[in-house]
Design an enzyme around this catalytic site. Structure first.
Site, mmCIF file in Angstrom:
data_model
loop_
_atom_site.group_PDB
_atom_site.id
_atom_site.type_symbol
_atom_site.label_atom_id
_atom_site.label_comp_id
_atom_site.label_asym_id
_atom_site.label_seq_id
_atom_site.Cartn_x
_atom_site.Cartn_y
_atom_site.Cartn_z
ATOM 1 N N LYS A 79 -88.559 -89.989 -63.532
ATOM 2 C CA LYS A 79 -88.006 -90.803 -62.450
ATOM 3 C C LYS A 79 -87.869 -92.265 -62.884
ATOM 4 O O LYS A 79 -88.728 -92.803 -63.578
ATOM 5 C CB LYS A 79 -88.900 -90.687 -61.221
ATOM 6 C CG LYS A 79 -89.024 -89.256 -60.708
ATOM 7 C CD LYS A 79 -90.208 -89.086 -59.772
ATOM 8 C CE LYS A 79 -90.441 -87.625 -59.431
ATOM 9 N NZ LYS A 79 -91.675 -87.419 -58.656
ATOM 10 N N HIS A 117 -85.688 -85.899 -66.716
ATOM 11 C CA HIS A 117 -86.660 -85.459 -65.720
ATOM 12 C C HIS A 117 -87.735 -86.511 -65.438
ATOM 13 O O HIS A 117 -88.724 -86.214 -64.757
ATOM 14 C CB HIS A 117 -87.320 -84.138 -66.142
ATOM 15 C CG HIS A 117 -86.346 -83.065 -66.519
ATOM 16 N ND1 HIS A 117 -85.534 -82.440 -65.601
ATOM 17 C CD2 HIS A 117 -86.028 -82.518 -67.722
ATOM 18 C CE1 HIS A 117 -84.773 -81.545 -66.220
ATOM 19 N NE2 HIS A 117 -85.047 -81.577 -67.509
ATOM 20 N N GLU A 139 -86.863 -70.608 -65.080
ATOM 21 C CA GLU A 139 -86.191 -70.646 -63.786
ATOM 22 C C GLU A 139 -84.683 -70.768 -63.986
ATOM 23 O O GLU A 139 -84.225 -71.298 -65.005
ATOM 24 C CB GLU A 139 -86.653 -71.842 -62.948
ATOM 25 C CG GLU A 139 -87.979 -71.677 -62.271
ATOM 26 C CD GLU A 139 -88.326 -72.867 -61.400
ATOM 27 O OE1 GLU A 139 -89.259 -72.731 -60.577
ATOM 28 O OE2 GLU A 139 -87.686 -73.933 -61.517
#
Length: 558
Positions: A242, A240, A205
């Site tokens: 949390k 990445h 992406e």
């Protein structure tokens, strides 16, 4: 519990999420079954279930909780007709859900069809496009060579991100800033994906630099009802993963919030999604982009429960039991009536050393004291004094969630709770978390996913010396081994305990036991009354002869 389909629930997980589910089941009067690996035989979660069993005997620590056939066999043998997977392990495993369906066991989560659809990020992206939800530019499917990554970069430029098609939690992801970095990033992403999820399939992406990470909690039932429980801001993350979450976000205006929540509901309704899930987005410059769906309960579901008053685990069980989202004991309101009051923050306290690249620490918890108070929720697994933290599992120790009518109030409670913790024997990330919740950018919402990496002052805190534990260790060592120069002292010799000789062949002296057996409780009560009168007379006599009998002890029966 209504409808009567679910009779007993096996929780295929460990730690705090297993305990969370056990508690919900107890509230719903549903018996529970726990599982534990050999390494977890002393873990707290096994004792919170009504019954618990060793699973995966002879397997590695992680593999024990991935033993699909073993878990199914156990569920059938102990009469559990439903399984809750929690998060992680088998929670998003399509094969596990399908096998349970084949065996007639209820899977408390989405169907195997939805797990297949959203467990694979490429397929999830296809569904978002069908629902006309904005997506980040990316490959149409998995890439199988470095040349395909380079071809994508030729069109969309750098930076880009190579991501594992399966799984989540930040694993199997590599950001690429130039063509030189592609080969190493590609191989590393595939290797990590294979290790974490059993598949080395990856896709590419366009990388959105410094976005907000916003996720929307959804619930759907088999009757076509789908609602959202507003959003959570998960932008405070490292690699990445949390670290601190907020509900609702203090950075979104009402219009953008509504658009994001509507998009999540639209996607779920488009595929007839059933049970709990989270639709995740990146937000940048007022625009939002779909990234993935987590078809399970999330670690941070706690703060959504605090700001809406809705028990998500209760709702999961109610839906899996065939219930309508808006009917029955665990019913929740229609969308327009779902409340949103105050703000909540969750901090993940882990056994990691922030000053050593967050290296997990292991050992025994010599001291464990937590915070508390109004508006505070603690979800812990092995958070207790004497617990042994092993290297085999996730380093999460306790989730601290605080609520306040304002974000400032919730942050102040979080700061105070973190200060109240006393954990000794192993290192934790608490000093780092304190710096996060006190930082001006955090308090004003002026942060993005790069916050931790771009804020070095978060790592500036005094090293805790743990003096108390060191002193106790020193005293114990001296007591056992002696002081240098003095040597070890001889152990004292104690005389053996003198035990009275009792002839068990001789009948015992007649007493109250025999009186009760022969004449019943009425006779025993009368005897006690007689003794009370006798001792009362002695006491009365003693009061008048105190000068002469001051060394005599008188027993008074009241």
């Amino acid at each position: 519990m209504e409808l009567g389909r679910i009779k007993k629930i096996l929780v295929a997980n460990r730690g705090e999420i297993a305990i969370r589910i056990f508690r919900a089941c107890t509230e719903l009067r549903i018996p529970t079954v726990g599982i534990y690996s050999a390494e977890d035989r002393g873990s707290f979660h096994r004792y919170k279930a009504d019954e618990s069993y060793l699973i995966g005997e002879g397997k590695k620590p992680i593999d024990a909780y991935l033993d699909i056939e073993g878990i199914i066999a156990l569920a059938k043998s102990c009469g559990a007709n439903a399984v809750h997977p929690g998060y992680g392990f088998l929670a998003e495993n399509e094969e596990f859900a399908r096998r349970l369906e084949e065996e007639g066991i209820i899977f408390i989560g989405p169907s195997s069809k939805h797990l297949d659809m959203f467990g694979d990020k490429v397929k999830a992206r296809e569904q978002a496009i069908k629902a006309k939800i904005p997506v980040i530019p990316g490959t149409d499917g998995p890439v199988s060579s470095i040349s395909e990554v380079n071809a994508f970069a030729d069109i969309h430029g750098y930076p880009l991100i190579i991501k594992a098609s399966l799984g989540g939690g930040g694993r199997g992801m590599r950001i690429v800033h130039s063509e030189d970095e592609v080969p190493d990033a590609y191989e590393r992403a595939k290797s990590e994906a294979k290790s974490a999820f059993g598949s080395d399939e990856v896709y590419v992406e366009k990388y959105i630099n410094k976005p907000k990470h916003i996720e929307v909690q959804i619930l759907g039932d088999a009757y076509g009802n789908v609602v959202h429980l507003y959003e959570r801001d998960c932008s405070i993350q490292r690699r990445h993963q949390k670290v601190v979450e907020i509900a609702p976000s203090i950075s979104l205006d009402d219009t953008l919030r509504q658009d994001i929540c509507d998009a999540a509901v639209k996607l779920a309704r488009n595929v007839s999604y059933v049970n709990a899930g989270t639709v995740e987005f990146l937000v940048s410059d007022g625009d939002f982009y779909f990234i993935e769906v987590n078809p399970r309960i999330q670690v941070e579901h706690t703060i959504t429960e605090m700001v809406t008053g809705i028990d998500i685990v209760h709702a999961q069980i109610h839906i899996a039991n065939g219930g309508n989202l808006h009917e029955g004991e665990s019913a929740i309101p229609e969308q327009s009536k779902i409340p949103l009051f105050g703000y909540a923050i969750q901090s993940r306290v882990t056994t990691e050393d922030p000053l050593n690249d967050f290296m997990p620490d292991t050992g025994k918890l010599m001291v464990y004291r937590s915070g508390g108070g109004f508006g505070v929720r603690l979800d812990a697994g092995n958070g207790f004094q004497g617990a042994v933290i092993t290297p085999y599992y996730d380093s999460l120790l306790v989730k601290v969630s605080t609520w306040g009518t304002s974000f400032k109030d919730a942050a102040a409670k979080m700061d105070r709770n973190l200060q109240e913790f006393r954990i000794r024997g192993i290192k934790t990330n608490i000093p780092f978390l304190e710096n996060v919740v006190r930082h001006e950018n955090f308090l004003t919402g002026s942060y993005d996913t790069s916050f931790i990496d771009s804020t070095p002052e978060l790592f500036e805190f005094p090293v805790r010396k743990d003096r108390g534990t060191k002193i106790l260790n020193y005293l114990g060592n001296v007591t056992v081994n002696g002081f240098p120069g003095i040597g070890k002292q001889a152990k004292p010799i104690f005389h053996p305990v003198r035990k009275p000789a009792i002839d068990l062949s001789v009948p015992p002296t007649y007493g109250t036991k025999q009186l009760l057996d022969e004449k019943g409780p009425e006779a025993l009560v009368q005897w006690i009354k007689d003794q009370k009168m006798f001792f009362s007379r002695i006491l009365h006599f003693g009061m008048h002869t105190n000068h002469y009998l001051r060394h005599v002890f008188v027993l008074r029966i009241l």
